[in-house]
Design an enzyme around this catalytic site. Structure first.
Site, PDB file in Angstrom:
ATOM      1  N   GLU A  73       5.297 -10.095  15.950  1.00 57.16           N
ATOM      2  CA  GLU A  73       4.769 -10.647  17.203  1.00 57.16           C
ATOM      3  C   GLU A  73       5.260 -12.088  17.391  1.00 57.16           C
ATOM      4  O   GLU A  73       5.702 -12.478  18.464  1.00 57.16           O
ATOM      5  CB  GLU A  73       3.234 -10.596  17.151  1.00 57.16           C
ATOM      6  CG  GLU A  73       2.572 -10.816  18.480  1.00 57.16           C
ATOM      7  CD  GLU A  73       1.056 -10.720  18.362  1.00 57.16           C
ATOM      8  OE1 GLU A  73       0.556 -10.336  17.287  1.00 57.16           O
ATOM      9  OE2 GLU A  73       0.389 -11.047  19.354  1.00 57.16           O
ATOM     10  N   ARG A  88       0.830  -1.217   0.000  1.00 56.91           N
ATOM     11  CA  ARG A  88       0.000   0.000   0.000  1.00 56.91           C
ATOM     12  C   ARG A  88       0.856   1.255   0.000  1.00 56.91           C
ATOM     13  O   ARG A  88       0.443   2.292  -0.514  1.00 56.91           O
ATOM     14  CB  ARG A  88      -0.978  -0.003   1.175  1.00 56.91           C
ATOM     15  CG  ARG A  88      -2.115  -0.996   1.002  1.00 56.91           C
ATOM     16  CD  ARG A  88      -3.041  -0.986   2.196  1.00 56.91           C
ATOM     17  NE  ARG A  88      -2.372  -1.416   3.403  1.00 56.91           N
ATOM     18  CZ  ARG A  88      -2.298  -2.669   3.826  1.00 56.91           C
ATOM     19  NH1 ARG A  88      -2.901  -3.612   3.158  1.00 56.91           N
ATOM     20  NH2 ARG A  88      -1.646  -2.989   4.922  1.00 56.91           N
TER      21      ARG A  88
HETATM   22  P1  AMP Z   1       4.219  -2.168  11.930  1.00 50.27           P
HETATM   23  O1  AMP Z   1       5.484  -2.747  11.405  1.00 50.27           O
HETATM   24  O2  AMP Z   1       3.662  -2.884  13.109  1.00 50.27           O
HETATM   25  O3  AMP Z   1       4.330  -0.665  12.164  1.00 50.27           O
HETATM   26  O4  AMP Z   1       3.114  -2.393  10.815  1.00 50.27           O
HETATM   27  C1  AMP Z   1       3.057  -1.554   9.729  1.00 50.27           C
HETATM   28  C2  AMP Z   1       2.600  -2.249   8.464  1.00 50.27           C
HETATM   29  O5  AMP Z   1       1.520  -3.176   8.709  1.00 50.27           O
HETATM   30  C3  AMP Z   1       2.089  -1.216   7.500  1.00 50.27           C
HETATM   31  O6  AMP Z   1       2.778  -1.411   6.284  1.00 50.27           O
HETATM   32  C4  AMP Z   1       0.612  -1.453   7.385  1.00 50.27           C
HETATM   33  O7  AMP Z   1       0.265  -1.601   6.034  1.00 50.27           O
HETATM   34  C5  AMP Z   1       0.309  -2.721   8.137  1.00 50.27           C
HETATM   35  N1  AMP Z   1      -0.657  -2.568   9.260  1.00 50.27           N
HETATM   36  C6  AMP Z   1      -0.381  -2.758  10.575  1.00 50.27           C
HETATM   37  N2  AMP Z   1      -1.462  -2.611  11.338  1.00 50.27           N
HETATM   38  C7  AMP Z   1      -2.478  -2.273  10.504  1.00 50.27           C
HETATM   39  C8  AMP Z   1      -3.871  -1.972  10.686  1.00 50.27           C
HETATM   40  N3  AMP Z   1      -4.450  -1.984  11.898  1.00 50.27           N
HETATM   41  N4  AMP Z   1      -4.600  -1.662   9.582  1.00 50.27           N
HETATM   42  C9  AMP Z   1      -4.018  -1.646   8.364  1.00 50.27           C
HETATM   43  N5  AMP Z   1      -2.727  -1.937   8.116  1.00 50.27           N
HETATM   44  C10 AMP Z   1      -1.954  -2.249   9.166  1.00 50.27           C
END
Ligand code: AMP
Length: 171
Positions: free
Chosen positions: A96, A59
């Site tokens: 996780e 995205r």
């Molecule tokens: P993080 O590495 O935990 O910051 O996760 C970020 C990535 O996961 C991003 O590229 C988002 O596209 C996706 N992502 C994580 N949580 C969500 C959520 N609640 N809704 C949509 N996309 C998410």
């Protein structure tokens, strides 16, 4: 920005139970919503001489490509392992359960580049941190990391304390 928030669909329990998924397809499909989204993502970085915008699969590609065009910059993809055809630099990060990794072409950026990283959601920050590390390892100047959505309660910003972080919508 509430009118942008109103165009984002919230999908409970996707992709697994307990996750509230922020579905931006409903925002991107709206012509005015898409334009305002790109305007807001770009605004903090106008006039800084940024010449490369890095997007994180998948995205992030949609948003980063439009921001790059708006800034008059080039676009550089960061992808999941094994997708980029030429030689790459990789960075692993903790999930996780287990680990994941991201890759960038090792000739895509260099010491002379002024870079902005763009992604859709800042959650725990692991994904963005890995992307920032790749940009820094290639020696470029990182001007910031821009997100459409920041989930404050997951404290992803703490993992990016050494770089400017902006987000359009916070939850
Ligand atoms: P993080 O590495 O935990 O910051 O996760 C970020 C990535 O996961 C991003 O590229 C988002 O596209 C996706 N992502 C994580 N949580 C969500 C959520 N609640 N809704 C949509 N996309 C998410």
């Amino acid at each position: 920005m509430d009118h942008l928030k109103a165009r984002i669909r919230h999908v409970p329990d996707f992709p697994k139970p307990g996750i509230l998924f922020y579905d931006i397809t409903t925002l991107l499909a709206d012509p005015a919503g898409f334009r305002e989204t790109i305007d807001a993502l770009t605004a903090p970085y106008a006039g800084q001489g940024i010449d490369r915008v890095v997007g994180i699969e998948s995205r992030g590609f949609i948003l980063a490509a439009a921001v790059a065009d708006r800034l008059g910059a080039g676009f550089v993809p960061i992808r999941k392992p094994g997708k980029l055809p030429s030689t790459t630099l990789g960075e692993s990060y903790a999930l996780e359960y287990g680990t994941d990794s991201l890759e960038i072409h090792d000739d895509a950026l260099g010491a002379g580049h002024r870079v902005l990283v763009v992604d859709d959601v800042l959650a725990t920050g692991g994904t963005a941190r890995a992307a920032v590390n790749l940009v820094q390892r290639l020696g470029s100047t990182l001007h910031g990391v821009a997100f459409l959505i920041e989930l404050d309660f997951l404290k992803g910003r703490e993992k990016l304390a050494d770089v400017p972080v902006t987000s359009v919508l916070r939850y």
